[in-house]
Scaffold this motif. Structure first.
Motif, mmCIF file in Angstrom:
data_model
loop_
_atom_site.group_PDB
_atom_site.id
_atom_site.type_symbol
_atom_site.label_atom_id
_atom_site.label_comp_id
_atom_site.label_asym_id
_atom_site.label_seq_id
_atom_site.Cartn_x
_atom_site.Cartn_y
_atom_site.Cartn_z
ATOM 1 N N GLY A 128 15.934 2.237 -11.349
ATOM 2 C CA GLY A 128 15.779 0.711 -11.158
ATOM 3 C C GLY A 128 17.009 0.182 -10.466
ATOM 4 N N LYS A 129 17.656 0.833 -9.830
ATOM 5 C CA LYS A 129 18.753 0.265 -9.219
ATOM 6 C C LYS A 129 18.221 -0.115 -7.855
ATOM 7 C CE LYS A 129 22.599 1.030 -11.303
ATOM 8 N NZ LYS A 129 23.251 -0.224 -11.998
ATOM 9 N N VAL A 130 18.759 -1.305 -7.327
ATOM 10 C CA VAL A 130 18.272 -1.909 -5.925
ATOM 11 C C VAL A 130 19.287 -1.069 -4.932
ATOM 12 C CG1 VAL A 130 18.325 -3.803 -4.592
ATOM 13 C CG2 VAL A 130 17.826 -4.117 -7.018
ATOM 14 N N LEU A 131 18.254 -0.151 -4.054
ATOM 15 C CA LEU A 131 18.924 0.478 -3.004
ATOM 16 C C LEU A 131 19.428 -0.544 -1.675
ATOM 17 C CD1 LEU A 131 16.375 3.443 -2.615
ATOM 18 C CD2 LEU A 131 18.645 3.690 -3.438
ATOM 19 N N ARG A 132 18.493 -1.427 -1.514
ATOM 20 C CA ARG A 132 18.810 -2.300 -0.320
ATOM 21 C C ARG A 132 17.899 -3.541 -0.575
ATOM 22 N NH1 ARG A 132 16.189 -1.443 5.735
ATOM 23 N NH2 ARG A 132 17.596 -2.917 6.783
ATOM 24 N N VAL A 133 18.440 -4.685 0.393
ATOM 25 C CA VAL A 133 17.765 -5.933 -0.053
ATOM 26 C C VAL A 133 17.499 -6.289 1.477
ATOM 27 C CG1 VAL A 133 18.299 -8.293 -0.567
ATOM 28 C CG2 VAL A 133 18.965 -6.614 -2.150
ATOM 29 N N VAL A 134 16.495 -6.704 1.923
ATOM 30 C CA VAL A 134 16.192 -7.394 3.157
ATOM 31 C C VAL A 134 15.665 -8.724 3.201
ATOM 32 C CG1 VAL A 134 14.782 -7.177 5.320
ATOM 33 C CG2 VAL A 134 15.717 -5.077 4.096
ATOM 34 N N GLU A 135 16.638 -9.799 3.361
ATOM 35 C CA GLU A 135 16.240 -11.072 3.107
ATOM 36 C C GLU A 135 15.550 -11.808 4.382
ATOM 37 O OE1 GLU A 135 19.662 -13.156 1.597
ATOM 38 O OE2 GLU A 135 20.550 -11.398 1.313
ATOM 39 N N LYS A 136 14.716 -12.705 3.817
ATOM 40 C CA LYS A 136 13.991 -13.557 4.934
ATOM 41 C C LYS A 136 13.162 -12.674 5.952
ATOM 42 C CE LYS A 136 16.967 -17.394 3.838
ATOM 43 N NZ LYS A 136 18.137 -18.348 4.300
ATOM 44 N N THR A 137 12.337 -11.971 5.651
ATOM 45 C CA THR A 137 11.538 -11.246 6.622
ATOM 46 C C THR A 137 10.716 -12.204 7.452
ATOM 47 O OG1 THR A 137 9.705 -10.913 5.143
ATOM 48 C CG2 THR A 137 11.394 -9.104 5.212
ATOM 49 N N LYS A 138 10.272 -11.843 8.456
ATOM 50 C CA LYS A 138 9.697 -12.576 9.553
ATOM 51 C C LYS A 138 8.046 -12.568 9.385
ATOM 52 C CE LYS A 138 8.899 -13.099 14.501
ATOM 53 N NZ LYS A 138 8.950 -12.736 15.775
ATOM 54 N N PRO A 139 7.548 -13.518 8.907
ATOM 55 C CA PRO A 139 6.106 -13.644 8.572
ATOM 56 C C PRO A 139 5.355 -13.081 10.101
ATOM 57 C CG PRO A 139 6.929 -15.641 7.925
ATOM 58 C CD PRO A 139 8.077 -14.758 8.665
ATOM 59 N N LEU A 140 4.309 -12.277 9.684
ATOM 60 C CA LEU A 140 3.386 -11.495 10.683
ATOM 61 C C LEU A 140 3.935 -10.757 11.544
ATOM 62 C CD1 LEU A 140 1.724 -15.185 11.563
ATOM 63 C CD2 LEU A 140 0.858 -13.509 9.917
ATOM 64 N N SER A 141 5.037 -10.096 11.329
ATOM 65 C CA SER A 141 5.931 -9.296 12.235
ATOM 66 C C SER A 141 5.271 -7.824 11.956
ATOM 67 C CB SER A 141 7.190 -9.244 11.730
ATOM 68 O OG SER A 141 8.044 -8.265 12.452
ATOM 69 N N LEU A 142 5.203 -7.291 12.988
ATOM 70 C CA LEU A 142 4.856 -5.726 12.856
ATOM 71 C C LEU A 142 6.097 -4.780 12.776
ATOM 72 C CD1 LEU A 142 1.810 -5.698 15.369
ATOM 73 C CD2 LEU A 142 1.772 -6.036 12.585
ATOM 74 N N ASP A 143 7.481 -5.320 12.832
ATOM 75 C CA ASP A 143 8.570 -4.800 12.692
ATOM 76 C C ASP A 143 8.621 -3.933 11.416
ATOM 77 O OD1 ASP A 143 9.154 -5.763 15.114
ATOM 78 O OD2 ASP A 143 10.756 -7.197 14.234
ATOM 79 N N THR A 144 9.102 -2.682 11.730
ATOM 80 C CA THR A 144 9.204 -1.913 10.440
ATOM 81 C C THR A 144 10.405 -2.307 9.548
ATOM 82 O OG1 THR A 144 7.937 -0.202 11.432
ATOM 83 C CG2 THR A 144 9.212 0.617 9.611
ATOM 84 N N ILE A 145 10.224 -2.197 8.008
ATOM 85 C CA ILE A 145 11.306 -2.476 7.500
ATOM 86 C C ILE A 145 11.535 -1.242 6.611
ATOM 87 C CG2 ILE A 145 12.187 -3.985 5.878
ATOM 88 C CD1 ILE A 145 10.161 -6.130 6.704
ATOM 89 N N GLN A 146 12.533 -0.528 6.709
ATOM 90 C CA GLN A 146 13.113 0.767 5.917
ATOM 91 C C GLN A 146 13.578 0.518 4.599
ATOM 92 O OE1 GLN A 146 11.850 3.530 7.323
ATOM 93 N NE2 GLN A 146 11.183 2.612 9.209
ATOM 94 N N SER A 147 13.311 1.539 3.643
ATOM 95 C CA SER A 147 14.151 1.335 2.569
ATOM 96 C C SER A 147 15.719 1.773 2.560
ATOM 97 C CB SER A 147 13.249 2.241 1.403
ATOM 98 O OG SER A 147 13.203 3.641 1.752
ATOM 99 N N GLY A 148 15.721 2.633 3.440
ATOM 100 C CA GLY A 148 17.118 3.237 3.613
ATOM 101 C C GLY A 148 17.575 4.379 2.460
ATOM 102 N N GLY A 149 16.428 4.890 1.887
ATOM 103 C CA GLY A 149 16.663 6.163 0.719
ATOM 104 C C GLY A 149 15.426 6.342 0.161
#
Length: 182
Positions: A128-149
């Motif tokens: 339940g611990k948050v590993l990573r926070v990615v803020e304000k993602t870009k709508p419609l983007s195909l960029d990959t967002i990784q969990s980091g673990g």
């Protein structure tokens, strides 16, 4: 099996394979040719639409400043629901979100294809611990967002929620999906 039976079986197999392949290719070409900013053509998914596909639950997030925040989330707990996610939704209430749950912890990759609202993504470990926070993602983007673990889940919230509520790595997500929430 006779030569005639074998030919008939082979002919049927080839015909079925061609139909299946054609259907797959037409689906892929349609998906790949969708304009990135096709807002007029894209469906407008509402919370009521999501309620028909996803079950609802609540989760709480305890932040390092000793505050507890509650959210109403849709649950994406199978491949089909995880693939759909919040696609085509145009707005989220401040206390709404989606919880993606995976069968086991692993490195998770997300993207924003067909997602019209900016999100904050919280990648959550099995405890339940948050590993990573990615803020304000870009709508419609195909960029990959990784969990980091290795993550067991991902919480998606309206963009700006993490900063507003001081949700950061180390925050605790409390939900039955996570061992600390059981």
């Amino acid at each position: 099996m006779t030569v005639h039976s074998l030919r008939r079986l082979l002919t049927c197999s080839v015909a079925i394979g061609a139909v299946v392949l054609g259907a797959l290719l037409s689906g892929l070409s349609h998906a790949d040719n969708t304009p990135k900013n096709a807002t007029a053509e894209a469906p407008n998914v509402t919370a009521s639409d999501l309620d028909r596909v996803f079950r609802r639950s609540t989760l709480q997030i305890a932040t390092p400043d000793a505050r507890l925040h509650q959210f109403n989330v849709w649950i994406a707990d199978d491949d089909q629901r995880r693939a759909r996610g919040l696609m085509f939704i145009r707005e989220l209430r401040a206390d709404d979100g989606m919880l993606f749950i995976y069968p086991q912890p692993h490195p998770v990759s997300m993207w924003m294809k067909n997602t019209y609202v900016s999100l904050d993504m919280l990648f959550v470990a099995a405890d339940g611990k948050v590993l990573r926070v990615v803020e304000k993602t870009k709508p419609l983007s195909l960029d990959t967002i990784q969990s980091g673990g290795p993550a067991l889940g991902v919480v998606e919230l309206p963009a700006g929620t993490a900063a507003r509520l001081k949700i950061s790595a180390g925050a605790q997500v409390m939900h039955p999906a996570f061992s600390a929430g059981r």
